[in-house]
Design an enzyme around this catalytic site. Sequence first.
Site, PDB file in Angstrom:
ATOM      1  N   LYS A  55      27.203 -79.748  52.790  1.00 19.67           N
ATOM      2  CA  LYS A  55      26.884 -78.652  52.379  1.00 19.67           C
ATOM      3  C   LYS A  55      25.623 -78.217  53.224  1.00 19.67           C
ATOM      4  O   LYS A  55      24.929 -78.979  53.670  1.00 19.67           O
ATOM      5  CB  LYS A  55      26.530 -78.820  50.870  1.00 19.67           C
ATOM      6  CG  LYS A  55      25.167 -79.943  50.682  1.00 19.67           C
ATOM      7  CD  LYS A  55      25.020 -80.010  49.046  1.00 19.67           C
ATOM      8  CE  LYS A  55      23.870 -81.168  48.977  1.00 19.67           C
ATOM      9  NZ  LYS A  55      23.706 -81.485  47.648  1.00 19.67           N
ATOM     10  N   GLY A 111      -3.138 -83.163  23.082  1.00 20.05           N
ATOM     11  CA  GLY A 111      -2.018 -83.871  23.798  1.00 20.05           C
ATOM     12  C   GLY A 111      -2.233 -85.226  24.394  1.00 20.05           C
ATOM     13  O   GLY A 111      -1.455 -85.655  25.102  1.00 20.05           O
ATOM     14  N   ASP A 160      27.102 -90.106  43.068  1.00 22.06           N
ATOM     15  CA  ASP A 160      25.622 -89.641  43.345  1.00 22.06           C
ATOM     16  C   ASP A 160      24.755 -90.356  42.607  1.00 22.06           C
ATOM     17  O   ASP A 160      25.273 -90.953  41.548  1.00 22.06           O
ATOM     18  CB  ASP A 160      25.685 -88.169  43.492  1.00 22.06           C
ATOM     19  CG  ASP A 160      24.548 -87.626  44.264  1.00 22.06           C
ATOM     20  OD1 ASP A 160      23.839 -88.301  44.803  1.00 22.06           O
ATOM     21  OD2 ASP A 160      24.221 -86.307  44.558  1.00 22.06           O
ATOM     22  N   HIS A 198      16.243 -93.009  44.266  1.00 24.85           N
ATOM     23  CA  HIS A 198      16.842 -91.910  44.813  1.00 24.85           C
ATOM     24  C   HIS A 198      16.877 -92.015  46.585  1.00 24.85           C
ATOM     25  O   HIS A 198      17.454 -91.706  47.247  1.00 24.85           O
ATOM     26  CB  HIS A 198      15.788 -90.500  44.575  1.00 24.85           C
ATOM     27  CG  HIS A 198      16.422 -89.580  45.385  1.00 24.85           C
ATOM     28  ND1 HIS A 198      17.921 -88.824  45.150  1.00 24.85           N
ATOM     29  CD2 HIS A 198      15.906 -88.439  46.196  1.00 24.85           C
ATOM     30  CE1 HIS A 198      17.874 -87.320  45.919  1.00 24.85           C
ATOM     31  NE2 HIS A 198      16.945 -87.523  46.683  1.00 24.85           N
TER      32      HIS A 198
END
Length: 338
Positions: free
Chosen positions: A204, A47, A230, A139
């Site tokens: 919420k 990997g 969003d 974000h």
Amino acid sequence: MPSITEPKLISGNANLPLAKAIARRMSIHRGVSTGLVDARIERFNDGEIFVEVFENVRGEDMFIIQSTSNPANDNLMELLIMSDALRRSSAARITAVIPYFGYARQDRRTKARTPISAKLVANMLVEAGIERVLTLDLHAAQIQGFFDIPVDNLYASPIFALDIKAHFAGRMNDLMVISPDVGGVARARELAKRINAPLAIVDKRREKPGEIAEMTVIGDVTGKTCLIVDDICDTAGTLCKAAEVLIENGASEVHSYITHGVLSGPAVERITKSVMKSLVITDSIEAPDAVKAAPNIRIVPTAPMFAQAILNIWNGTSVSSLFETETLDPIYEGTFKL
């Protein structure tokens, strides 16, 4: 003063279609053929990631295009190793173009004995030799402060505004922008100002992560065409529930504009079966076949904006000019015509 070197693009495996689209757009903007630097990225049997660059990059202004999306750790390691390879090959400057910045949701300690992984990733990028970052809709805006290098954070709202004006022509007075939580009000307000629409909020309350106990609409959405705005849609549970609550409160239609379509797990199925008329995402994350085939999901391109931003960085001119609709309109000319 313009640089005498040429801007050179190199891409990892995270989002090759976007990287190629950016290269095509840069070719159009400059009138000079721009391609991706020839390189190979391989994995050993265990990997491990190996990178080899086949072209001379000594003294060049390099731009690595790589979202750190799923698989986030593999794509992040590709980015770090590509940067190390370029630095050891004497590139003059290395800019990481990260359309989707993974780990951005871990930007603060929410409980005791938890990490701030976004800061850790920032440290790793700088240590790998990256001297500048170009990204889209972080974000949390404060992540820019995690870096001791320049960070240019582009916004999807000007692109969304162009799309909305094309697809809702003649119905603009019926639109209402919705923030799906209190924390996203600033992002929703930005788009609402661009299209001259009112703003409402879906408040919420969560009992625990992934579960929503209650949703309340703050504002009158009766008869309105609601546009939920969003930055990230992951499993789409919150988004679909918000759409249902808006319809229950009298909204005539619900559409969503989300910058980063993570769309993991049951997200596509939920969106397909939801009351939402459409979900619009950008191509910051390469869309799998299931997303492309979904009847109510549309993808808007970011390549024109990223291509111009890269050229502005290379030329030493303003990147913030791309925040204005007037600047993006000619770049996107013809893209959103129905």
